[in-house]
Scaffold this motif. Structure first.
Motif, PDB file in Angstrom:
ATOM      1  N   PRO A  49      12.186  11.603 -22.339  1.00 55.80           N
ATOM      2  CA  PRO A  49      11.977  12.991 -22.747  1.00 55.80           C
ATOM      3  C   PRO A  49      10.489  13.258 -23.035  1.00 55.80           C
ATOM      4  CG  PRO A  49      13.754  11.957 -24.022  1.00 55.80           C
ATOM      5  CD  PRO A  49      13.071  10.861 -23.237  1.00 55.80           C
ATOM      6  N   VAL A  52       7.406  15.529 -28.278  1.00 56.07           N
ATOM      7  CA  VAL A  52       6.913  16.675 -29.055  1.00 56.07           C
ATOM      8  C   VAL A  52       6.903  16.326 -30.543  1.00 56.07           C
ATOM      9  CG1 VAL A  52       7.727  18.408 -27.385  1.00 56.07           C
ATOM     10  CG2 VAL A  52       9.202  17.759 -29.280  1.00 56.07           C
ATOM     11  N   ILE A  54       7.741  17.832 -33.952  1.00 59.17           N
ATOM     12  CA  ILE A  54       8.509  18.954 -34.482  1.00 59.17           C
ATOM     13  C   ILE A  54       8.004  19.294 -35.883  1.00 59.17           C
ATOM     14  CG2 ILE A  54      10.818  19.724 -35.171  1.00 59.17           C
ATOM     15  CD1 ILE A  54      11.865  17.759 -32.924  1.00 59.17           C
ATOM     16  N   VAL A  55       7.616  20.552 -36.084  1.00 53.16           N
ATOM     17  CA  VAL A  55       7.069  20.960 -37.379  1.00 53.16           C
ATOM     18  C   VAL A  55       8.102  21.714 -38.200  1.00 53.16           C
ATOM     19  CG1 VAL A  55       5.255  22.295 -38.536  1.00 53.16           C
ATOM     20  CG2 VAL A  55       4.714  20.989 -36.476  1.00 53.16           C
ATOM     21  N   ILE A  67      14.615  24.681 -33.185  1.00 54.29           N
ATOM     22  CA  ILE A  67      13.244  24.248 -33.477  1.00 54.29           C
ATOM     23  C   ILE A  67      12.350  25.465 -33.284  1.00 54.29           C
ATOM     24  CG2 ILE A  67      11.358  22.730 -32.746  1.00 54.29           C
ATOM     25  CD1 ILE A  67      13.732  20.904 -31.581  1.00 54.29           C
ATOM     26  N   GLU A  69       8.941  25.567 -34.466  1.00 55.96           N
ATOM     27  CA  GLU A  69       7.523  25.227 -34.300  1.00 55.96           C
ATOM     28  C   GLU A  69       7.407  23.760 -33.911  1.00 55.96           C
ATOM     29  OE1 GLU A  69       4.963  25.904 -37.675  1.00 55.96           O
ATOM     30  OE2 GLU A  69       3.163  25.321 -36.565  1.00 55.96           O
ATOM     31  N   ALA A  70       6.811  23.525 -32.764  1.00 53.12           N
ATOM     32  CA  ALA A  70       6.627  22.155 -32.290  1.00 53.12           C
ATOM     33  C   ALA A  70       5.442  22.142 -31.333  1.00 53.12           C
ATOM     34  CB  ALA A  70       7.879  21.663 -31.577  1.00 53.12           C
ATOM     35  N   TYR A  71       4.861  20.961 -31.157  1.00 53.58           N
ATOM     36  CA  TYR A  71       3.693  20.824 -30.295  1.00 53.58           C
ATOM     37  C   TYR A  71       3.859  19.654 -29.350  1.00 53.58           C
ATOM     38  CZ  TYR A  71       1.809  24.056 -33.680  1.00 53.58           C
ATOM     39  OH  TYR A  71       1.634  25.157 -34.458  1.00 53.58           O
ATOM     40  N   PHE A  72       3.281  19.793 -28.169  1.00 59.21           N
ATOM     41  CA  PHE A  72       3.312  18.686 -27.220  1.00 59.21           C
ATOM     42  C   PHE A  72       2.422  17.557 -27.746  1.00 59.21           C
ATOM     43  CE2 PHE A  72       4.311  22.412 -24.627  1.00 59.21           C
ATOM     44  CZ  PHE A  72       5.491  21.980 -24.052  1.00 59.21           C
TER      45      PHE A  72
END
Lengths: 198, 198
Positions: A49, A52, A54-55, A67, A69-72
């Protein structure tokens, strides 16, 4: 047109397709190939996968956690791994839009380190590089890429190097990127061209 | 307290810790162990990223792409894989809060299928199950779990089965879940207790 659960529609993007009708999406083609290998019990190889961070996550009543807010994240390993003929398989796949050279910056330093690590432990490790302009996909042993990087100051690898050191991967409808054919030749055939690069 | 880039602070949650001072978080302990194995070049084993389906992404000017809508996806494989002594390693890890039995529903059907698949191809496949109440972590061969499921109608595996069929995993400060010790005994020792379950 594909309808998504959120009611949005995916915009259809016209793609240049090759004579064989293959799409340009290497990841999709490799996934199709891997699913076929799995279905005939030839190999078990999966894409990992996308990593990311996850915030925040909402837990709405009576529905799935969302989810919000999340960032690569930069991957710390390669994208694909699995098992074939009892061997650990590990590889990264890249598309290259240039006519002339493959930019080495598209492989992260920790991915190179990861490939070196698994090679030391006995893996079959490689790169699959698709030259989209030529619609040619090459299998390159990770060892050969690493040797090139050590012996050259260049930040890219010329197309001609792929022609001489790489192995053109055959394609069929059910296995658009039939890379196990190359693995059979290079690692499981007595007198195979294991040493093409030497 | 950990400060996150978004300015939020992570709330510190007090955890019951064991006599040995180990935390209750199995995933964290396995990651610590795997990082140690990697650092001494003993094995290359990583946790796969959590699979998510990404629905929308914002691309704000001058900052990183922000995922604003995504959902957790059921994993189609196990959480961990890698290479050790040239063998493909594949496992799933679960915490169990019960005193008496491990609920089989905590392993998904396609994860069982995946374990069967990789075993056929020559993998070392297993489960790591931590009984949090007893602070004991067991190594169980995937073959043994699969045999249990075939031979029993039960929806859970009793704790006593883990004591007789499983293998208690030793723990050190740098390798809180030192599962390669068990793999060495079971798969790489002549006359090892490979057949404990038989």
């Amino acid at each position: 047109m594909v309808n998504y659960p959120n009611g949005k529609k995916k915009t259809y993007v016209t793609q240049r397709t090759s004579a064989g009708g293959r799409g340009m999406n290497l990841e999709k083609d490799i996934n199709t190939t891997n699913m076929f290998y799995l279905s005939i019990d030839k190999a078990v190889i999966h894409k990992k996968p996308t990593p990311v961070t996850i915030v925040s996550v909402d837990y709405p009543a009576r529905s799935a956690a969302k989810i919000t807010e999340a960032y690569f994240k930069l991957p710390s390993t390669t994208d694909y791994n699995g098992i074939y003929r009892a061997k650990y398989i590990d590889f990264e796949a890249k598309e290259c839009a240039s006519h002339t050279s493959f930019p080495l910056k598209s492989i992260h330093e920790h991915q190179i380190k990861h490939l070196q690590d698994v090679i030391r432990h006995g893996a079959i490790a490689f790169l699959i590089v698709k030259w989209t302009v030529f619609d040619e996909t090459y299998f390159v042993k990770a060892e050969d890429i690493i040797t090139f990087m050590k012996e050259n100051e260049r930040h890219s690898i010329p197309y001609t190097w792929f022609q001489t050191t790489g192995h053109l991967i055959p394609s069929t409808y059910v296995t658009p990127i039939d890379y196990l054919k190359i693995i059979d030749q290079l690692y499981f055939t007595l007198g195979g061209n294991h040493d093409k690069s030497k």
